[in-house]
Design a protein around this motif. Structure first.
Motif, short mmCIF file in Angstrom:
data_model
loop_
_atom_site.label_atom_id
_atom_site.label_comp_id
_atom_site.label_asym_id
_atom_site.label_seq_id
_atom_site.Cartn_x
_atom_site.Cartn_y
_atom_site.Cartn_z
N ARG A 167 2.00 1.46 -10.48
CA ARG A 167 2.19 2.84 -10.02
C ARG A 167 1.79 3.83 -11.12
O ARG A 167 1.14 4.84 -10.86
N PRO A 195 -2.54 -6.12 0.52
CA PRO A 195 -1.90 -4.80 0.37
C PRO A 195 -1.05 -4.39 1.57
O PRO A 195 -0.27 -3.45 1.48
N ASP A 249 -7.95 1.88 -1.05
CA ASP A 249 -7.56 0.48 -1.25
C ASP A 249 -8.22 -0.12 -2.49
O ASP A 249 -7.62 -0.97 -3.17
N LEU A 267 2.66 1.93 -3.25
CA LEU A 267 1.79 2.38 -4.34
C LEU A 267 1.31 3.81 -4.14
O LEU A 267 1.11 4.56 -5.10
N LEU A 268 1.13 4.20 -2.88
CA LEU A 268 0.62 5.55 -2.60
C LEU A 268 1.62 6.64 -3.00
O LEU A 268 1.26 7.82 -3.05
N ARG A 272 0.83 -1.21 0.00
CA ARG A 272 0.00 0.00 0.00
C ARG A 272 0.86 1.26 0.00
O ARG A 272 0.66 2.16 -0.81
N GLN A 328 -8.83 1.35 -5.32
CA GLN A 328 -8.06 1.75 -6.48
C GLN A 328 -6.73 1.00 -6.55
O GLN A 328 -6.26 0.63 -7.63
N LEU A 329 -6.12 0.78 -5.39
CA LEU A 329 -4.85 0.04 -5.36
C LEU A 329 -5.06 -1.38 -5.86
O LEU A 329 -4.28 -1.89 -6.68
N LEU A 337 -1.91 4.10 -11.35
CA LEU A 337 -2.50 4.87 -10.25
C LEU A 337 -2.35 6.37 -10.44
O LEU A 337 -3.20 7.15 -10.04
#
Length: 572
Positions: A480, A457, A438, A429-430, A426, A440-441, A483
Protein backbone atom coordinates in the motif's frame (compact mmCIF):
# COMPACT_ATOMS: atom_id res chain seq x y z
CA UNK A 1 -26.47 7.63 33.83
CA UNK A 2 -29.36 6.33 35.99
CA UNK A 3 -31.82 8.53 34.12
CA UNK A 4 -30.44 7.30 30.82
CA UNK A 5 -30.90 3.66 31.85
CA UNK A 6 -34.49 4.34 32.85
CA UNK A 7 -34.99 5.94 29.44
CA UNK A 8 -33.67 2.75 27.82
CA UNK A 9 -36.17 0.74 29.90
CA UNK A 10 -39.03 2.99 28.82
CA UNK A 11 -38.08 2.32 25.21
CA UNK A 12 -38.60 -1.39 25.90
CA UNK A 13 -41.44 -0.94 28.37
CA UNK A 14 -43.49 -3.84 27.01
CA UNK A 15 -40.58 -6.28 27.36
CA UNK A 16 -39.83 -5.01 30.89
CA UNK A 17 -43.44 -5.46 32.02
CA UNK A 18 -43.66 -8.92 30.41
CA UNK A 19 -40.39 -9.98 32.08
CA UNK A 20 -41.68 -8.87 35.51
CA UNK A 21 -44.96 -10.73 34.97
CA UNK A 22 -43.13 -13.89 33.94
CA UNK A 23 -40.75 -13.65 36.92
CA UNK A 24 -43.77 -13.23 39.19
CA UNK A 25 -45.47 -16.16 37.46
CA UNK A 26 -42.41 -18.34 38.07
CA UNK A 27 -42.55 -17.77 41.84
CA UNK A 28 -46.34 -18.14 41.92
CA UNK A 29 -45.96 -21.47 40.11
CA UNK A 30 -43.45 -22.53 42.75
CA UNK A 31 -45.84 -21.48 45.50
CA UNK A 32 -48.60 -23.41 43.76
CA UNK A 33 -46.37 -26.47 43.52
CA UNK A 34 -45.49 -26.41 47.23
CA UNK A 35 -49.07 -25.63 48.31
CA UNK A 36 -50.61 -28.38 46.17
CA UNK A 37 -47.92 -30.83 47.27
CA UNK A 38 -48.62 -30.09 50.93
CA UNK A 39 -52.33 -30.51 50.38
CA UNK A 40 -51.74 -33.78 48.47
CA UNK A 41 -49.65 -35.22 51.28
CA UNK A 42 -52.18 -34.22 53.94
CA UNK A 43 -55.13 -35.46 51.91
CA UNK A 44 -53.40 -38.76 51.12
CA UNK A 45 -52.85 -39.32 54.86
CA UNK A 46 -56.64 -39.49 55.21
CA UNK A 47 -56.70 -42.53 52.86
CA UNK A 48 -59.35 -41.25 50.43
CA UNK A 49 -60.39 -42.92 47.22
CA UNK A 50 -57.68 -42.63 44.53
CA UNK A 51 -60.08 -40.83 42.25
CA UNK A 52 -60.40 -38.06 44.83
CA UNK A 53 -56.67 -37.31 44.45
CA UNK A 54 -56.69 -37.02 40.65
CA UNK A 55 -57.43 -33.31 40.63
CA UNK A 56 -54.76 -32.34 43.17
CA UNK A 57 -52.25 -34.69 41.51
CA UNK A 58 -52.93 -32.96 38.21
CA UNK A 59 -52.42 -29.60 39.95
CA UNK A 60 -49.00 -30.72 41.27
CA UNK A 61 -47.97 -31.76 37.77
CA UNK A 62 -49.35 -28.56 36.25
CA UNK A 63 -47.48 -26.30 38.64
CA UNK A 64 -44.28 -28.34 38.29
CA UNK A 65 -44.34 -28.15 34.50
CA UNK A 66 -45.58 -24.56 34.32
CA UNK A 67 -42.82 -23.37 36.67
CA UNK A 68 -40.15 -24.70 34.27
CA UNK A 69 -41.95 -23.35 31.19
CA UNK A 70 -42.59 -19.89 32.67
CA UNK A 71 -39.00 -19.73 33.98
CA UNK A 72 -37.71 -20.50 30.49
CA UNK A 73 -39.73 -17.73 28.84
CA UNK A 74 -38.88 -15.34 31.68
CA UNK A 75 -35.18 -15.93 31.00
CA UNK A 76 -35.67 -15.46 27.26
CA UNK A 77 -37.56 -12.18 27.66
CA UNK A 78 -35.41 -10.74 30.47
CA UNK A 79 -32.11 -11.58 28.76
CA UNK A 80 -33.37 -10.20 25.46
CA UNK A 81 -34.24 -7.01 27.35
CA UNK A 82 -30.76 -7.02 28.91
CA UNK A 83 -29.11 -7.37 25.52
CA UNK A 84 -31.17 -4.49 24.16
CA UNK A 85 -30.10 -2.34 27.11
CA UNK A 86 -26.50 -3.43 26.52
CA UNK A 87 -26.79 -2.42 22.87
CA UNK A 88 -28.07 1.03 23.80
CA UNK A 89 -25.40 1.55 26.47
CA UNK A 90 -22.56 0.54 24.18
CA UNK A 91 -23.88 2.58 21.27
CA UNK A 92 -24.22 5.64 23.47
CA UNK A 93 -20.77 5.08 24.98
CA UNK A 94 -19.05 4.71 21.61
CA UNK A 95 -20.88 7.74 20.20
CA UNK A 96 -19.57 9.83 23.08
CA UNK A 97 -16.05 8.47 22.67
CA UNK A 98 -16.22 9.25 18.97
CA UNK A 99 -16.89 12.89 19.82
CA UNK A 100 -13.55 13.17 21.60
CA UNK A 101 -10.28 13.84 19.86
CA UNK A 102 -7.65 11.15 19.48
CA UNK A 103 -5.44 13.21 21.76
CA UNK A 104 -7.95 12.88 24.60
CA UNK A 105 -8.33 9.14 24.00
CA UNK A 106 -4.58 8.57 23.99
CA UNK A 107 -4.34 10.37 27.32
CA UNK A 108 -6.28 7.48 28.83
CA UNK A 109 -4.50 4.31 29.82
CA UNK A 110 -5.67 1.38 27.64
CA UNK A 111 -6.70 -0.62 30.69
CA UNK A 112 -8.82 2.28 31.94
CA UNK A 113 -10.76 2.44 28.67
CA UNK A 114 -11.01 -1.35 28.59
CA UNK A 115 -12.46 -1.40 32.10
CA UNK A 116 -15.04 1.18 31.03
CA UNK A 117 -15.92 -0.58 27.79
CA UNK A 118 -16.20 -4.06 29.33
CA UNK A 119 -16.50 -4.27 33.12
CA UNK A 120 -18.51 -1.10 33.75
CA UNK A 121 -20.90 -1.65 30.86
CA UNK A 122 -21.39 -5.31 31.85
CA UNK A 123 -22.28 -4.14 35.36
CA UNK A 124 -24.79 -1.61 34.04
CA UNK A 125 -26.40 -4.07 31.64
CA UNK A 126 -27.56 -6.13 34.63
CA UNK A 127 -29.33 -3.24 36.34
CA UNK A 128 -32.70 -4.72 35.37
CA UNK A 129 -31.93 -8.38 36.12
CA UNK A 130 -30.26 -7.79 39.49
CA UNK A 131 -31.83 -4.60 40.83
CA UNK A 132 -35.13 -3.56 39.24
CA UNK A 133 -36.63 -7.02 38.70
CA UNK A 134 -35.90 -8.49 42.19
CA UNK A 135 -37.29 -5.42 43.96
CA UNK A 136 -40.43 -5.27 41.82
CA UNK A 137 -41.15 -9.00 42.01
CA UNK A 138 -40.65 -9.12 45.80
CA UNK A 139 -43.20 -6.33 46.28
CA UNK A 140 -45.75 -8.09 44.03
CA UNK A 141 -45.32 -11.52 45.68
CA UNK A 142 -45.46 -10.04 49.16
CA UNK A 143 -48.72 -8.28 48.29
CA UNK A 144 -50.29 -11.38 46.72
CA UNK A 145 -49.29 -13.60 49.67
CA UNK A 146 -50.68 -11.12 52.18
CA UNK A 147 -54.00 -10.76 50.35
CA UNK A 148 -54.44 -14.54 50.03
CA UNK A 149 -53.67 -15.12 53.71
CA UNK A 150 -55.90 -12.23 54.71
CA UNK A 151 -58.77 -13.99 53.00
CA UNK A 152 -58.07 -17.14 55.08
CA UNK A 153 -56.90 -15.78 58.45
CA UNK A 154 -56.24 -12.18 59.46
CA UNK A 155 -53.71 -12.61 62.29
CA UNK A 156 -51.36 -15.03 60.43
CA UNK A 157 -51.57 -12.74 57.40
CA UNK A 158 -50.29 -9.72 59.32
CA UNK A 159 -47.71 -11.85 61.15
CA UNK A 160 -46.28 -13.18 57.87
CA UNK A 161 -46.38 -9.66 56.44
CA UNK A 162 -44.28 -8.51 59.42
CA UNK A 163 -41.69 -11.21 58.74
CA UNK A 164 -41.73 -10.24 55.06
CA UNK A 165 -41.09 -6.59 55.88
CA UNK A 166 -38.40 -7.43 58.44
CA UNK A 167 -36.64 -9.69 55.94
CA UNK A 168 -36.98 -7.12 53.17
CA UNK A 169 -35.50 -4.34 55.33
CA UNK A 170 -33.04 -5.89 57.78
CA UNK A 171 -31.21 -8.36 55.52
CA UNK A 172 -30.71 -5.95 52.58
CA UNK A 173 -29.63 -3.24 55.05
CA UNK A 174 -27.03 -5.58 56.50
CA UNK A 175 -25.94 -6.60 53.00
CA UNK A 176 -25.63 -2.94 52.04
CA UNK A 177 -23.57 -2.24 55.17
CA UNK A 178 -21.25 -5.19 54.55
CA UNK A 179 -20.81 -4.27 50.90
CA UNK A 180 -20.20 -0.58 51.54
CA UNK A 181 -17.30 0.47 49.37
CA UNK A 182 -16.87 -2.98 47.81
CA UNK A 183 -18.09 -1.72 44.42
CA UNK A 184 -15.26 0.79 44.27
CA UNK A 185 -12.76 -1.70 45.70
CA UNK A 186 -13.78 -4.46 43.29
CA UNK A 187 -13.72 -2.20 40.26
CA UNK A 188 -10.39 -0.72 41.33
CA UNK A 189 -8.74 -4.12 41.74
CA UNK A 190 -10.11 -5.46 38.46
CA UNK A 191 -9.17 -2.23 36.67
CA UNK A 192 -5.60 -2.41 37.99
CA UNK A 193 -5.35 -5.99 36.79
CA UNK A 194 -6.50 -5.07 33.27
CA UNK A 195 -4.10 -2.11 33.12
CA UNK A 196 -1.28 -4.27 34.42
CA UNK A 197 -1.88 -7.09 31.93
CA UNK A 198 -2.26 -4.81 28.92
CA UNK A 199 0.81 -2.71 29.66
CA UNK A 200 3.08 -5.57 30.68
CA UNK A 201 2.08 -7.97 27.93
CA UNK A 202 2.66 -5.23 25.36
CA UNK A 203 5.93 -4.35 27.10
CA UNK A 204 7.17 -7.92 27.49
CA UNK A 205 10.28 -7.16 25.44
CA UNK A 206 11.18 -4.37 27.84
CA UNK A 207 10.64 -6.65 30.80
CA UNK A 208 13.05 -9.20 29.37
CA UNK A 209 15.62 -6.64 28.29
CA UNK A 210 15.68 -4.81 31.61
CA UNK A 211 15.37 -8.05 33.64
CA UNK A 212 12.38 -6.81 35.61
CA UNK A 213 10.67 -10.21 35.81
CA UNK A 214 10.85 -10.41 39.60
CA UNK A 215 9.42 -6.91 40.07
CA UNK A 216 6.59 -7.64 37.61
CA UNK A 217 5.77 -10.91 39.38
CA UNK A 218 5.63 -9.17 42.76
CA UNK A 219 3.29 -6.51 41.40
CA UNK A 220 1.07 -9.18 39.84
CA UNK A 221 0.95 -11.11 43.13
CA UNK A 222 -0.04 -7.95 45.01
CA UNK A 223 -2.89 -7.16 42.59
CA UNK A 224 -4.06 -10.78 42.63
CA UNK A 225 -4.04 -10.75 46.43
CA UNK A 226 -6.22 -7.64 46.43
CA UNK A 227 -8.70 -9.34 44.11
CA UNK A 228 -8.67 -12.50 46.25
CA UNK A 229 -9.35 -10.46 49.39
CA UNK A 230 -12.30 -8.72 47.73
CA UNK A 231 -13.72 -12.04 46.52
CA UNK A 232 -13.24 -13.60 49.97
CA UNK A 233 -15.10 -10.74 51.65
CA UNK A 234 -17.87 -10.88 49.06
CA UNK A 235 -18.23 -14.65 49.55
CA UNK A 236 -18.41 -14.26 53.34
CA UNK A 237 -21.06 -11.53 53.03
CA UNK A 238 -23.09 -13.58 50.55
CA UNK A 239 -22.99 -16.62 52.84
CA UNK A 240 -24.18 -14.60 55.83
CA UNK A 241 -26.97 -12.97 53.81
CA UNK A 242 -28.21 -16.29 52.42
CA UNK A 243 -28.22 -17.77 55.92
CA UNK A 244 -30.30 -14.87 57.23
CA UNK A 245 -32.75 -15.25 54.36
CA UNK A 246 -33.24 -18.90 55.28
CA UNK A 247 -33.58 -17.92 58.93
CA UNK A 248 -36.45 -15.53 58.17
CA UNK A 249 -38.15 -18.09 55.91
CA UNK A 250 -37.97 -20.69 58.69
CA UNK A 251 -39.11 -18.09 61.22
CA UNK A 252 -42.17 -17.49 59.06
CA UNK A 253 -42.92 -21.23 59.19
CA UNK A 254 -42.64 -21.34 62.98
CA UNK A 255 -44.83 -18.26 63.43
CA UNK A 256 -47.36 -19.59 60.94
CA UNK A 257 -47.59 -22.92 62.77
CA UNK A 258 -47.99 -21.20 66.13
CA UNK A 259 -50.83 -19.04 64.82
CA UNK A 260 -52.58 -21.48 62.46
CA UNK A 261 -52.61 -24.63 64.64
CA UNK A 262 -55.00 -23.09 67.17
CA UNK A 263 -57.28 -22.12 64.28
CA UNK A 264 -57.16 -25.70 63.03
CA UNK A 265 -57.94 -27.08 66.48
CA UNK A 266 -60.81 -24.60 66.78
CA UNK A 267 -62.23 -25.77 63.48
CA UNK A 268 -61.81 -22.41 61.76
CA UNK A 269 -59.40 -23.90 59.22
CA UNK A 270 -59.48 -27.43 57.89
CA UNK A 271 -56.59 -29.56 59.15
CA UNK A 272 -55.80 -30.71 55.63
CA UNK A 273 -54.88 -27.12 54.71
CA UNK A 274 -52.21 -26.72 57.40
CA UNK A 275 -49.29 -28.18 55.41
CA UNK A 276 -50.46 -26.42 52.24
CA UNK A 277 -50.50 -23.01 53.94
CA UNK A 278 -47.17 -23.42 55.69
CA UNK A 279 -45.35 -24.68 52.57
CA UNK A 280 -46.97 -21.96 50.47
CA UNK A 281 -45.76 -19.28 52.89
CA UNK A 282 -42.27 -20.81 52.96
CA UNK A 283 -42.02 -20.88 49.14
CA UNK A 284 -43.15 -17.25 48.87
CA UNK A 285 -39.91 -16.16 50.53
CA UNK A 286 -38.11 -17.14 47.32
CA UNK A 287 -39.07 -13.67 46.07
CA UNK A 288 -36.81 -12.12 48.72
CA UNK A 289 -33.74 -14.22 47.94
CA UNK A 290 -32.40 -11.77 45.35
CA UNK A 291 -33.31 -8.64 47.28
CA UNK A 292 -30.09 -8.33 49.38
CA UNK A 293 -27.93 -8.82 46.29
CA UNK A 294 -29.89 -6.04 44.58
CA UNK A 295 -28.70 -3.66 47.28
CA UNK A 296 -25.17 -5.06 47.05
CA UNK A 297 -25.20 -4.72 43.28
CA UNK A 298 -26.44 -1.16 43.60
CA UNK A 299 -23.09 -0.09 45.04
CA UNK A 300 -21.25 -1.61 42.08
CA UNK A 301 -23.84 -0.18 39.70
CA UNK A 302 -23.41 3.31 41.16
CA UNK A 303 -19.61 3.08 40.98
CA UNK A 304 -19.66 1.88 37.36
CA UNK A 305 -22.19 4.57 36.39
CA UNK A 306 -20.04 7.30 37.99
CA UNK A 307 -16.95 5.91 36.31
CA UNK A 308 -18.53 5.93 32.86
CA UNK A 309 -19.94 9.40 33.45
CA UNK A 310 -16.49 10.73 34.35
CA UNK A 311 -14.94 8.88 31.42
CA UNK A 312 -17.37 10.29 28.86
CA UNK A 313 -17.82 13.71 30.41
CA UNK A 314 -14.29 14.98 31.07
CA UNK A 315 -15.21 18.65 30.72
CA UNK A 316 -13.31 20.43 27.96
CA UNK A 317 -12.62 18.20 24.98
CA UNK A 318 -9.26 18.92 23.36
CA UNK A 319 -9.49 19.19 19.62
CA UNK A 320 -7.04 17.59 17.26
CA UNK A 321 -5.26 19.82 14.83
CA UNK A 322 -7.45 20.58 11.85
CA UNK A 323 -6.20 20.59 8.26
CA UNK A 324 -5.71 24.09 6.91
CA UNK A 325 -5.53 25.75 3.53
CA UNK A 326 -1.97 26.78 4.18
CA UNK A 327 1.38 26.43 2.44
CA UNK A 328 1.41 23.64 -0.12
CA UNK A 329 4.47 21.41 0.42
CA UNK A 330 5.71 19.39 -2.54
CA UNK A 331 8.59 17.08 -3.37
CA UNK A 332 10.84 15.55 -0.73
CA UNK A 333 10.50 17.63 2.46
CA UNK A 334 12.99 18.34 5.23
CA UNK A 335 11.33 17.94 8.62
CA UNK A 336 12.79 19.32 11.83
CA UNK A 337 11.69 19.06 15.47
CA UNK A 338 12.76 22.17 17.44
CA UNK A 339 12.65 21.59 21.23
CA UNK A 340 9.24 19.90 21.00
CA UNK A 341 7.33 18.97 24.16
CA UNK A 342 3.91 17.41 24.38
CA UNK A 343 1.40 16.62 27.14
CA UNK A 344 -2.09 15.14 26.95
CA UNK A 345 -2.99 17.23 29.99
CA UNK A 346 -1.23 19.10 32.76
CA UNK A 347 -0.56 15.91 34.70
CA UNK A 348 0.70 13.72 31.86
CA UNK A 349 3.85 15.00 30.16
CA UNK A 350 4.75 12.59 27.37
CA UNK A 351 7.56 14.28 25.41
CA UNK A 352 10.07 16.78 26.74
CA UNK A 353 12.45 18.93 24.67
CA UNK A 354 12.74 16.72 21.57
CA UNK A 355 15.02 17.99 18.79
CA UNK A 356 16.12 16.14 15.65
CA UNK A 357 16.10 16.49 11.88
CA UNK A 358 14.93 14.29 9.03
CA UNK A 359 16.74 15.20 5.84
CA UNK A 360 15.41 13.94 2.48
CA UNK A 361 16.36 10.30 1.97
CA UNK A 362 17.60 9.77 5.54
CA UNK A 363 16.88 6.72 7.66
CA UNK A 364 15.93 7.26 11.31
CA UNK A 365 15.00 4.69 13.95
CA UNK A 366 13.31 5.56 17.23
CA UNK A 367 13.85 2.95 19.95
CA UNK A 368 13.25 2.72 23.67
CA UNK A 369 11.12 1.09 26.38
CA UNK A 370 7.32 0.99 26.23
CA UNK A 371 5.78 4.26 27.35
CA UNK A 372 8.79 6.37 26.45
CA UNK A 373 6.81 8.44 23.90
CA UNK A 374 7.77 6.77 20.61
CA UNK A 375 4.26 6.43 19.17
CA UNK A 376 3.36 9.94 20.32
CA UNK A 377 6.28 11.16 18.24
CA UNK A 378 4.67 9.61 15.15
CA UNK A 379 1.36 11.37 15.81
CA UNK A 380 3.13 14.71 16.12
CA UNK A 381 5.17 13.99 13.02
CA UNK A 382 2.05 13.27 10.95
CA UNK A 383 0.33 16.43 12.16
CA UNK A 384 -2.43 14.70 14.12
CA UNK A 385 -1.54 16.68 17.25
CA UNK A 386 0.15 19.97 17.95
CA UNK A 387 3.15 20.31 20.29
CA UNK A 388 2.42 21.97 23.61
CA UNK A 389 5.86 23.59 23.40
CA UNK A 390 8.43 23.98 20.63
CA UNK A 391 7.86 23.74 16.90
CA UNK A 392 7.87 21.27 14.01
CA UNK A 393 8.95 22.74 10.70
CA UNK A 394 8.59 21.41 7.15
CA UNK A 395 10.97 22.95 4.61
CA UNK A 396 11.46 25.81 7.11
CA UNK A 397 7.70 26.46 7.43
CA UNK A 398 5.95 25.85 10.77
CA UNK A 399 3.79 22.76 10.50
CA UNK A 400 0.77 24.75 11.71
CA UNK A 401 0.95 26.90 8.56
CA UNK A 402 1.25 23.94 6.18
CA UNK A 403 -1.69 22.52 4.21
CA UNK A 404 -2.29 19.27 6.13
CA UNK A 405 -3.90 17.42 3.26
CA UNK A 406 -0.94 18.05 0.96
CA UNK A 407 1.55 17.31 3.75
CA UNK A 408 -0.01 13.97 4.64
CA UNK A 409 -0.14 12.98 0.99
CA UNK A 410 3.66 13.09 1.08
CA UNK A 411 3.85 10.31 3.66
CA UNK A 412 2.71 6.75 4.24
CA UNK A 413 2.16 5.63 7.84
CA UNK A 414 2.10 1.90 8.60
CA UNK A 415 1.28 0.61 12.09
CA UNK A 416 1.75 -2.85 13.56
CA UNK A 417 -2.01 -3.47 13.25
CA UNK A 418 -2.70 -3.22 9.54
CA UNK A 419 -6.42 -3.17 8.86
CA UNK A 420 -7.58 -5.41 6.04
CA UNK A 421 -11.19 -5.09 4.87
CA UNK A 422 -13.36 -8.04 3.90
CA UNK A 423 -12.92 -7.15 0.26
CA UNK A 424 -10.70 -8.21 -2.61
CA UNK A 425 -6.95 -7.68 -2.86
CA UNK A 426 -7.61 -5.02 -5.50
CA UNK A 427 -10.08 -3.06 -3.37
CA UNK A 428 -7.82 -3.16 -0.32
CA UNK A 429 -4.90 -1.79 -2.33
CA UNK A 430 -6.90 0.93 -4.07
CA UNK A 431 -7.32 2.57 -0.65
CA UNK A 432 -3.74 3.80 -1.06
CA UNK A 433 -4.14 4.97 -4.65
CA UNK A 434 -7.65 5.01 -6.09
CA UNK A 435 -6.36 5.69 -9.61
CA UNK A 436 -3.95 2.74 -9.81
CA UNK A 437 -4.55 0.13 -12.50
CA UNK A 438 -4.06 -3.63 -12.16
CA UNK A 439 -0.55 -3.46 -13.60
CA UNK A 440 0.52 -1.09 -10.82
CA UNK A 441 -1.14 -3.28 -8.19
CA UNK A 442 0.63 -6.39 -9.47
CA UNK A 443 3.96 -4.57 -9.61
CA UNK A 444 3.64 -3.38 -5.98
CA UNK A 445 2.68 -6.84 -4.74
CA UNK A 446 5.56 -8.52 -6.55
CA UNK A 447 8.04 -5.97 -5.21
CA UNK A 448 7.19 -6.97 -1.65
CA UNK A 449 7.16 -10.69 -2.47
CA UNK A 450 3.40 -11.36 -2.48
CA UNK A 451 3.41 -13.15 -5.81
CA UNK A 452 0.41 -15.35 -4.96
CA UNK A 453 -1.77 -12.28 -4.39
CA UNK A 454 -0.34 -10.60 -7.49
CA UNK A 455 -1.64 -13.51 -9.54
CA UNK A 456 -5.14 -13.25 -8.01
CA UNK A 457 -6.08 -9.60 -7.36
CA UNK A 458 -9.77 -10.53 -7.13
CA UNK A 459 -9.22 -12.77 -4.09
CA UNK A 460 -11.42 -11.74 -1.13
CA UNK A 461 -9.17 -11.54 1.94
CA UNK A 462 -11.86 -12.25 4.53
CA UNK A 463 -12.80 -10.44 7.71
CA UNK A 464 -9.76 -8.58 9.10
CA UNK A 465 -7.66 -10.24 6.41
CA UNK A 466 -7.99 -13.69 7.94
CA UNK A 467 -6.57 -15.33 4.81
CA UNK A 468 -3.23 -13.59 5.37
CA UNK A 469 -0.57 -14.48 7.91
CA UNK A 470 0.86 -11.81 10.19
CA UNK A 471 3.89 -11.36 7.97
CA UNK A 472 1.78 -11.17 4.81
CA UNK A 473 -0.38 -8.48 6.40
CA UNK A 474 2.66 -6.28 7.00
CA UNK A 475 3.97 -6.94 3.48
CA UNK A 476 0.52 -5.98 2.21
CA UNK A 477 0.79 -2.72 4.16
CA UNK A 478 4.18 -2.14 2.55
CA UNK A 479 2.58 -2.66 -0.88
CA UNK A 480 0.00 0.00 0.00
CA UNK A 481 2.82 2.39 0.90
CA UNK A 482 4.47 1.69 -2.45
CA UNK A 483 1.26 2.39 -4.34
CA UNK A 484 0.82 5.76 -2.66
CA UNK A 485 4.18 6.83 -4.12
CA UNK A 486 4.90 8.98 -1.08
CA UNK A 487 8.40 10.28 -0.32
CA UNK A 488 8.27 9.73 3.46
CA UNK A 489 7.63 6.38 5.11
CA UNK A 490 6.70 6.13 8.77
CA UNK A 491 6.57 2.66 10.31
CA UNK A 492 5.31 2.00 13.85
CA UNK A 493 6.49 -1.45 14.96
CA UNK A 494 6.43 -2.86 11.42
CA UNK A 495 7.76 -6.29 12.47
CA UNK A 496 6.38 -6.50 16.03
CA UNK A 497 5.38 -9.96 17.30
CA UNK A 498 6.91 -11.67 14.27
CA UNK A 499 9.27 -14.62 14.32
CA UNK A 500 12.81 -13.95 13.12
CA UNK A 501 12.26 -15.52 9.70
CA UNK A 502 9.16 -13.44 8.97
CA UNK A 503 10.84 -10.32 10.30
CA UNK A 504 13.79 -10.89 8.01
CA UNK A 505 11.48 -11.24 5.03
CA UNK A 506 9.69 -7.97 5.87
CA UNK A 507 12.91 -6.02 6.41
CA UNK A 508 14.46 -7.36 3.19
CA UNK A 509 11.35 -6.17 1.32
CA UNK A 510 11.65 -2.78 3.05
CA UNK A 511 15.27 -2.17 2.02
CA UNK A 512 14.56 -3.43 -1.48
CA UNK A 513 11.68 -0.95 -1.99
CA UNK A 514 12.87 2.06 0.05
CA UNK A 515 14.43 3.64 -3.05
CA UNK A 516 15.74 6.89 -1.54
CA UNK A 517 12.66 7.69 0.54
CA UNK A 518 12.86 9.25 3.98
CA UNK A 519 12.33 6.57 6.62
CA UNK A 520 11.18 7.02 10.21
CA UNK A 521 10.67 3.71 11.99
CA UNK A 522 9.55 3.00 15.55
CA UNK A 523 10.76 -0.37 16.77
CA UNK A 524 11.49 -2.56 19.76
CA UNK A 525 13.49 -5.02 17.71
CA UNK A 526 17.01 -3.69 17.19
CA UNK A 527 17.54 -5.45 13.86
CA UNK A 528 19.36 -3.83 10.91
CA UNK A 529 20.17 -0.81 13.04
CA UNK A 530 23.50 -0.51 11.27
CA UNK A 531 21.59 0.59 8.16
CA UNK A 532 20.17 3.65 9.94
CA UNK A 533 21.66 7.11 9.55
CA UNK A 534 20.59 8.06 13.06
CA UNK A 535 19.02 6.29 16.02
CA UNK A 536 17.01 8.16 18.64
CA UNK A 537 16.95 6.35 22.00
CA UNK A 538 13.87 7.47 23.96
CA UNK A 539 13.54 7.22 27.72
CA UNK A 540 10.89 8.87 29.90
CA UNK A 541 9.81 11.17 27.07
CA UNK A 542 13.29 12.50 26.30
CA UNK A 543 16.00 11.62 23.79
CA UNK A 544 18.47 9.86 26.08
CA UNK A 545 20.94 9.06 23.28
CA UNK A 546 21.32 9.95 19.61
CA UNK A 547 23.73 8.71 16.97
CA UNK A 548 24.36 5.83 14.56
CA UNK A 549 24.60 2.18 15.55
CA UNK A 550 28.38 2.09 15.74
CA UNK A 551 28.78 5.21 17.89
CA UNK A 552 25.98 4.22 20.28
CA UNK A 553 27.51 0.78 20.79
CA UNK A 554 30.77 2.41 21.83
CA UNK A 555 29.14 4.61 24.49
CA UNK A 556 27.92 1.54 26.47
CA UNK A 557 24.74 3.41 27.39
CA UNK A 558 21.07 2.46 27.27
CA UNK A 559 21.15 1.50 23.59
CA UNK A 560 24.15 -0.77 24.05
CA UNK A 561 22.48 -2.45 27.02
CA UNK A 562 19.25 -3.02 25.09
CA UNK A 563 21.11 -4.32 22.07
CA UNK A 564 23.27 -6.76 24.06
CA UNK A 565 20.29 -8.11 26.00
CA UNK A 566 18.29 -8.61 22.81
CA UNK A 567 21.16 -10.45 21.19
CA UNK A 568 21.28 -12.77 24.20
CA UNK A 569 17.57 -13.49 23.81
CA UNK A 570 18.02 -14.26 20.12
CA UNK A 571 20.83 -16.68 20.96
CA UNK A 572 18.58 -18.47 23.46
Amino acid sequence: MTGRLLTYLKTHKASAVLAVLLATGTILAGMGLMTSSGYLISRAAERPMIVELFMITAAVRFFGISRAVVRYFERVVSHNLTFNILLRIRTSFYEQLNAFSQKWLMAKRPGELLTGMISDIETLQNVYLRIISPVTVSVIICSITFIMLLWIAVVPAFAVLGVFVANAILVPSLALYLSRGTGKTTRGAQGRMKVFLMENIQGMHDCLWLKNQEKIEQELDAIQQDISNVQHNNAASSGLVESLNQLFANLAIVISLILIIPLVLGGEIQAVLLAALVLGIFSSFEALQGLPMAFVQYDSFRESANSLRKLTDPGEKPDAQKPSNGIHIQGHPRIVFHHVSFAYDQEKQVLDDISFELTPGSRTAVVGPTGSGKSTLVNLFSGLWEPTEGEISVDNYPLGRVDMHAYRNLMSVVSQDTYIFNRSVRENLLIANAGADDAQLVKALKKVGLNALANNPGLVLGSLGMKLSGGERQLFALARALLKESRVWVFDELSANMDMGTERKILDALWKTLDGRTLLTITHRLVDMEKMDQILVMQDGRIAEKGDHKSLRKTNGLYAKMYDQQMELFKD
